[in-house]
Scaffold this motif. Structure first.
Motif, short mmCIF file in Angstrom:
data_model
loop_
_atom_site.label_atom_id
_atom_site.label_comp_id
_atom_site.label_asym_id
_atom_site.label_seq_id
_atom_site.Cartn_x
_atom_site.Cartn_y
_atom_site.Cartn_z
N ASP A 158 0.88 -1.17 0.00
CA ASP A 158 0.00 0.00 0.00
C ASP A 158 0.91 1.22 0.00
O ASP A 158 2.13 1.06 -0.14
CB ASP A 158 -0.92 0.00 1.23
CG ASP A 158 -2.21 0.78 0.97
OD1 ASP A 158 -2.13 1.87 0.39
OD2 ASP A 158 -3.29 0.29 1.34
N VAL A 159 0.33 2.39 0.18
CA VAL A 159 1.19 3.57 0.33
C VAL A 159 1.72 3.60 1.76
O VAL A 159 1.31 2.79 2.60
CB VAL A 159 0.41 4.86 0.01
CG1 VAL A 159 0.07 4.92 -1.46
CG2 VAL A 159 -0.84 4.96 0.85
N ALA A 160 2.61 4.55 2.05
CA ALA A 160 3.24 4.58 3.37
C ALA A 160 2.22 4.85 4.46
O ALA A 160 2.31 4.29 5.55
CB ALA A 160 4.34 5.64 3.40
N PHE A 161 1.25 5.74 4.18
CA PHE A 161 0.27 6.12 5.20
C PHE A 161 -1.13 5.94 4.63
O PHE A 161 -1.74 6.89 4.13
CB PHE A 161 0.49 7.55 5.65
CG PHE A 161 1.94 7.88 5.92
CD1 PHE A 161 2.60 7.29 6.98
CD2 PHE A 161 2.62 8.77 5.11
CE1 PHE A 161 3.94 7.57 7.21
CE2 PHE A 161 3.94 9.06 5.34
CZ PHE A 161 4.62 8.46 6.39
N PRO A 162 -1.65 4.71 4.71
CA PRO A 162 -2.93 4.43 4.04
C PRO A 162 -4.07 5.31 4.55
O PRO A 162 -4.89 5.78 3.77
CB PRO A 162 -3.19 2.97 4.37
CG PRO A 162 -1.87 2.41 4.75
CD PRO A 162 -1.09 3.52 5.34
N ILE B 277 3.26 14.26 0.24
CA ILE B 277 4.14 13.71 1.27
C ILE B 277 4.07 12.18 1.25
O ILE B 277 5.09 11.48 1.27
CB ILE B 277 3.73 14.24 2.67
CG1 ILE B 277 3.92 15.76 2.72
CG2 ILE B 277 4.52 13.55 3.77
CD1 ILE B 277 3.39 16.41 3.98
N ILE C 239 5.98 10.70 -1.71
CA ILE C 239 7.43 10.82 -1.57
C ILE C 239 7.95 9.68 -0.68
O ILE C 239 8.88 8.96 -1.03
CB ILE C 239 7.82 12.19 -0.97
CG1 ILE C 239 7.58 13.29 -1.99
CG2 ILE C 239 9.29 12.20 -0.54
CD1 ILE C 239 7.89 14.67 -1.48
N VAL C 240 7.30 9.53 0.49
CA VAL C 240 7.78 8.50 1.43
C VAL C 240 7.56 7.11 0.84
O VAL C 240 8.44 6.25 0.93
CB VAL C 240 7.07 8.65 2.79
CG1 VAL C 240 7.52 7.57 3.74
CG2 VAL C 240 7.36 10.01 3.38
N LEU D 232 10.21 6.54 -1.82
CA LEU D 232 11.57 6.45 -1.30
C LEU D 232 11.79 5.18 -0.48
O LEU D 232 12.88 4.60 -0.50
CB LEU D 232 11.87 7.67 -0.42
CG LEU D 232 12.23 8.95 -1.16
CD1 LEU D 232 12.51 10.06 -0.17
CD2 LEU D 232 13.45 8.74 -2.06
N LYS D 233 10.77 4.75 0.26
CA LYS D 233 11.02 3.73 1.27
C LYS D 233 10.41 2.36 1.00
O LYS D 233 10.73 1.41 1.69
CB LYS D 233 10.47 4.23 2.62
CG LYS D 233 11.26 5.36 3.23
CD LYS D 233 12.57 4.86 3.77
CE LYS D 233 12.76 5.31 5.19
NZ LYS D 233 14.04 4.91 5.74
N MET D 234 9.48 2.26 0.07
CA MET D 234 8.71 1.02 0.00
C MET D 234 8.89 0.25 -1.30
O MET D 234 8.05 -0.55 -1.66
CB MET D 234 7.24 1.31 0.26
CG MET D 234 7.03 1.88 1.66
SD MET D 234 5.33 2.30 1.98
CE MET D 234 4.61 0.68 2.14
#
Lengths: 201, 659, 310
Positions: free
Chosen positions: B131-135, B202, B205-206, B209-211
């Motif tokens: 999923d995305v970093a902050f679902p 935001i 981006i996260v 970059l991170k997932m």
């Protein structure tokens, strides 16, 4: 997503989701820098447009501003101590310093509100001139951020009381710390470009 | 305040009355239908509270198509009004409202959600993330966007639409010259949607970059991921400027400050600068992901990897940097002096350099390929000549001295429609035809797609090509009428006819969605286009956990490599592990509603009521702070079941290569 | 090719003065490049999609994987740079040139005309001649005119396409522009920057007269036109549409809206949209110059016909 825990890292960095949140918050701070940067730019455009109203020299009381500055700078220091205690896994130390930080922050907000009330009594309102519009907006935005920070940190303190130091509460505390230091830095710019420059001009 | 209850509803205009009735009827219709089909619970559980990036993406796309319709109707009304000289279809005030909402809706409430929607659906799949970093924040983004869009859209029936142009230049947009509620809607509704967009930026981006999947280094990311990443960076660096500008506008209009007013020492030119400091990067926020989609589509249907991947990446980064340094070209005529105008002419023209690099890279991707003319590819192909016209007229406009003659004329209007329609709308169509099977498990009909394509592209050119010549003949934008003696009439009529063809194209698209949903073949493979990137390695539609096992990436075009080397295509039972997924939440939906209510009250300048409503926002934040729901685990059995259902059918009666 | 084919017709391609001519030269120069680029790219595009289209007979063709070509990529980075430079140099030259009186008429002393835009009309003041006109401006042909532009309210843009490019008019701000008409003639000018309900009709005419005719006209105006009073001038600033008007004397004796500290001459209460009237927020104690307006609100409250619509 996964909850695999890496205990070699500081508490707040131990889970993947925590690392994501902290990076996300850094990016958010980047956006905040641009937000405040824009407000500073607006202020610098309008800072000599008094429209016949009062000027910085008529209004500013440098003593009160100095007290506000000391309160906020000290709170930034105590916030650093709080994070230090958190790293030492000392829950009570963390709570103590965090609460002191918030009290100092509340003192700052109290002083600032008083300062604004004083200005309004002098007849200097947001509606008086372009300079005052930008002055109240820039400082008000900062003050609102500090107030929000106090409310937010209070929630986190309650959670630490409830749950103790866990990776989640540690992450929340750490992020609040970042936010608090950021607001402190913004204040230094306000102090320099609004108050000092206003007195010198 | 000054706003009276009896002024709340706009009355006395048959067009608006018709819309009011239509809105009322469709709301009643939807409510009745949901009740009849007993779908309320389903709606709440599956859609309103979802945090699944795929469903959120689909909701964005749905909202975007709806808003494109609304903005399109505005466009058609403008074209109808100017089809003949001295027309009396719309009066000046109504025309002003229509072109203002057309601009705002098309850019902010159609282009943005369509792109962010596709990004939402595709990016996590493309990089091999769950999923995305902050679902939950992602859901919040959507509901804030939706709330802002709805608030903006009701303006024309309640209180009156904004009428100062989509750029809302001061002092015109201030209380002195534009009293009504309209521009309050502008300031508040866009603000709410803008917060949502910033959060999306935001989040992406996260996420990017991170997932990313194991092995996917930055320089192995698909081009669409790259362009979306850069677009997110631009969002985070440009939207706060607009947030401030809109906040100051709100203060000026509702609280009586003097930022942009003529009196009290305000400075109207500051608005123009702030607006375009955001406004120009905004153009690249919408156009860069579109470039990424074209890159994916062109590579897939040429059966070749993207030519010059590295220079593509550098040119995207270059465009992003330059996008922040060109805002003055929107007002060369403000008299900032020849030195300033020269500098900004140069920076603006420099954008042509990386854009040219991309053009040639696309052409050379196709060279030596085997080009299949699927509908998605047709859009990508039509983009090249149309966008080229937009690009070269852009360079002409960048030459500040020449701009003195083009500025604010229809030449300019034609130019930016020639960049935004091929650059964004064509891309969205290409993307939708391309990724539709991944989203819904069935294709959009190719035959209808081609009718849609030809009507739309021909209509587009017939609409906007005449406007270049009208502009050079002195026809200005935003003028609700013109005299018969001006000689503009024939070209305006041609343009209006083009708009009708354009609209027919869009109608065909809508019909295609309906037709395909009902009749299209469901028995298609997970990779119908023989594509190259990871999103095609999982089922169509993608299961809610995206990948049973995240593939390991070795090269660019990871899935192509997997297919060529027959690696990682199968899944054995012992590779399946439990998957941790986030839980649904009603909080983002609640936040959207409470933001909408607060915004509405603020629009009407009921400050105290707005403040009370804002407490609701705080409550939402507090609830979120105490929310320790950590999600749930998908069991191995469930994953096995899901995976078997699409993997076993592989090869039997499945249709590949539909293009 | 299409564009230049229409040379005789489109106003931008039919310049009647040095400023418009300089801009047209620049436009034509850029068009040459644009046409070449367009033809080249379209040619390449058509060639590629024709030659490499999927056909039944190349069904089994497996395209080669190419990462790119440094040489080619260098070429198509360098080429646009060269083109940008080739376009930049004449642009900068023209931009600077337009700020000065035209070289062709260097021997002539420019005359000054102050332009004040208001909702929704153009006011022209001739400080040297001491006359003021509304919605039309007469100028001597063959003499450079220095227009000093400002606005009494909203931001507008002053454009006479046959004579030259445009520039914004802004309140409390002055911009300048030189325009010259080669020959006597009538040219249409207008506002291009949207400024509300009356925007579409905000046109004016520029009439270039032979110098002796211009002098004659000035004399005639001075003999026959009414005197401009302050009260009359304030009523001109109300949001109205007017026909042509001519006065003796200029409003510059009372106010120059181009000055930073000139007062605010707006009429918010005369604007009305969907039943809401405009206003300015004004502090009672504030020494804001907008108090100037208090006097004029009392006089004639007619002329509101245009605003009450809708």
């Amino acid at each position: 997503m996964s909850a695999n825990v890496n205990t070699a890292l500081p508490l707040e960095y131990q889970t993947e989701q925590n690392r994501l949140n902290i990076l996300g918050f850094w990016v958010f701070l980047g956006a905040e820098i641009i937000l405040f940067g824009t407000l500073f730019a607006v202020y610098s455009v309008l800072n000599a447009r008094f429209a016949g109203g009062p000027t910085p020299k008529d209004l500013f009381e440098i003593k009160d501003v100095m007290i506000e500055t000391i309160l906020l700078l000290t709170s930034s220091f105590t916030c650093g101590l709080a994070i230090y205690e958190m790293r030492r896994n000392n829950k009570n130390g963390l709570l103590l310093w965090l609460i002191i930080t918030l009290l100092l922050g509340a003192g700052f907000v109290f002083m600032e509100v008083n300062e604004f009330i004083h200005y309004v009594h002098e007849g200097a309102t947001m509606q008086t001139s372009a300079w005052l519009s930008s002055f109240f907006t820039l400082l008000g935005t900062h003050g609102l951020h500090v107030s929000m920070g106090i409310g937010w940190a209070t929630m986190v303190i309650i959670q630490i009381f409830q749950r103790g130091l866990t990776p989640v509460t540690a992450r929340k505390t750490f992020i609040i710390g970042l936010y608090w230091h950021f607001l402190d830095v913004v204040w230094i710019f306000i102090f320099t470009f609004v108050y000092l420059q206003g007195m010198v001009r | 305040m000054d706003i009276n209850w009896h002024d709340l509803f706009i009355v006395g205009n048959p067009l608006i009355l018709g819309s009011q009735i239509a809105i009322l009827l469709s709301v009643i219709g939807i409510v009745a239908l949901l009740t009849y089909l007993k779908r309320w619970k389903w709606l709440w559980r599956e859609w309103l509270t979802t945090v699944d990036h795929k469903k959120i993406g689909i909701m964005y796309i749905l909202a975007g198509v709806l808003m494109f319709f609304r903005g399109g109707v505005d466009g058609l009304m403008m074209k109808a009004q100017t089809s003949r000289p001295e027309m009396n279809f719309l009066d000046a005030q109504h025309y002003n409202e229509v072109f203002t909402t057309h601009g705002v809706i098309m850019i902010l409430f159609a282009a943005m959600p369509l792109l962010i929607g596709i990004m939402n659906y595709v990016i996590p799949l493309q990089i091999g993330a769950r999923d995305v970093a902050f679902p939950q924040l992602n859901a919040l983004s959507f509901w804030l966007f939706f709330s802002g869009a709805m608030l903006f859209n009701i303006s024309f029936v309640i209180g009156g639409s904004p009428d100062a142009g989509w750029a809302a230049y001061f002092p015109l947009a201030g209380k002195e010259f534009t009293p009504g509620i309209g521009n309050n809607y502008y300031a508040v509704a866009i603000q709410i949607a803008g917060i949502g967009t910033l959060i999306s930026g935001i989040n992406f981006i996260v996420t990017i970059l991170k997932m990313r999947a194991k092995g996917m280094t930055l320089m192995k990311m698909p081009m669409f991921t790259w362009t979306s990443f850069i677009a997110s960076v631009i969002i985070v660096s440009a939207f706060p400027i607009f947030t401030v500008a809109l906040a100051l506008m709100t203060l000026d209009r509702i609280f009586g400050t003097h930022f942009f007013t003529l009196s009290g020492g305000g400075m109207d030119m500051m608005w123009v600068n702030l607006f375009w400091l955001w406004g120009h990067p905004e153009v690249y926020i919408v156009v860069l992901p579109a470039f990424g989609m074209f890159s994916e589509v062109i590579a897939t249907f040429s059966r070749k990897m993207l030519f010059g991947y590295k220079s593509m990446v550098f040119s995207v980064v270059g465009i992003a940097l330059l996008s922040m340094l060109v805002w003055v070209h929107h007002f060369f005529t403000m008299g900032a002096g020849p030195a300033v105008n020269s500098v900004f002419s140069i920076t603006t023209m420099m954008i042509a350099i990386p854009t040219g690099v991309k053009m040639f890279n696309w052409l050379f991707t196709m060279r030596k390929g085997r080009i299949e003319f699927s509908t998605a590819m047709l859009w990508a192909l039509a983009f090249i000549p149309c966008f080229l016209i937009g690009g070269i007229t852009g360079v002409m406009l960048a030459m500040s001295a020449a701009d003195y003659q083009y500025h604010n004329t229809l030449f300019l209007v034609a130019h930016f429609h020639y960049t935004l329609i091929p650059g964004v709308v064509f891309a969205v169509f290409a993307g939708l035809y391309y990724w539709w099977p991944k989203m819904f498990g069935h294709m959009l009909n190719e035959k209808l797609g081609k009718i849609h394509f030809w009507l739309f592209t021909i209509g587009f050119n017939v609409t906007f090509m005449p406007m270049f010549f009208l502009g050079l003949d002195g026809a200005v934008r935003r003028s609700y009428t013109y005299s018969a003696e001006s000689g503009f009439a024939p070209l305006f009529l041609v343009s209006a006819i083009g708009a009708v063809i354009l609209a027919l194209g869009f109608a065909t698209f809508c019909y295609n969605i309906y037709w395909s949903a009902r009749y299209a073949d469901r028995n298609i493979s997970n990779d119908p286009w023989n594509a190259r990137t990871l999103e095609w390695a999982t089922a169509s539609p993608a299961p809610f956990y995206n990948f049973a096992k995240v593939p390991e990436v070795k090269t660019l075009d990871a899935f192509w490599y997997m297919k060529k080397h027959n690696e990682g295509l199968t899944l054995s039972d012992d590779e399946i592990k439990e998957i941790h997924m986030p839980s649904n939440s009603g909080l983002p939906f609640y936040m959207g509603i409470i933001f909408g209510i607060t915004g509405f009250l603020l629009v009407f300048e009921w400050k105290l009521a707005a403040l009370v409503a804002a407490v609701g926002i705080i409550i939402g934040l507090i609830i979120r702070s105490f929310d320790y729901n950590d999600g749930f685990h998908v069991t191995v059995d469930e994953i096995k079941e899901t995976e078997k259902s699409w993997r076993s059918s592989d090869g039997k009666g499945v249709k590949n290569h539909v293009g | 090719m299409l564009l230049s084919g229409c040379d005789g017709k489109l106003v931008v391609f039919d310049p009647k003065g040095p400023a418009a001519r300089d801009i047209l030269d620049l436009i034509n120069w850029s068009l040459v490049f644009m046409v070449v680029i367009f033809v080249f790219v379209i040619g390449l595009f058509v060639f590629v999609i024709w030659k490499y289209r999927a056909r039944p007979d190349n069904d089994g063709y497996e395209p080669p994987e190419e990462h790119g070509s440094t040489k080619l990529e260098m070429i198509w980075t360098a080429l646009p740079i060269v083109i940008v430079i080739a376009l930049t140099i004449p642009t900068v030259k023209t931009v600077y040139g337009l700020e000065k009186p035209p070289a062709e008429y260097a021997d002539k002393e420019p005359i000054v005309i102050n332009v004040t835009s208001a909702d929704w009309k153009w006011i022209f003041s001739y400080p040297e001649q001491g006359i003021e006109t509304v919605n039309y401006v007469n100028i001597p042909a063959g003499t450079p005119v220095q227009f000093k532009l400002t606005s009494a309210g909203t931001m507008q843009s002053f454009w006479v396409p046959a004579l030259g490019g445009q520039k914004y008019t802004m309140n409390k701000m002055e911009t300048e522009m030189y325009l010259t008409a080669d020959q006597p003639g009538e040219f249409l000018g207008r506002n291009t920057n949207f400024n509300g309900r009356g925007y579409a009709d905000m046109e004016f005419t520029v009439e270039a007269k032979k110098p002796e005719d211009f002098e004659k006209w000035v004399k005639e105006v001075k003999d026959t036109a009414p005197k401009l009073t302050e009260k009359k001038y304030l009523s001109l600033l109300k949001p109205t549409h007017l026909g042509r008007e001519t006065y003796v004397g200029t409003h510059l004796q009372w106010v120059d809206h181009g000055k930073m500290n000139s007062g605010t001459y707006t009429n918010p209460e005369l604007y009305e949209v969907h039943g809401v009237k405009g206003k300015i927020f004004k502090d009672e104690e504030s020494k804001d110059k907008s108090t100037n307006m208090d006097g004029m609100n009392m006089d004639e409250n007619s002329d509101g016909g245009e605003q009450s619509g809708h």
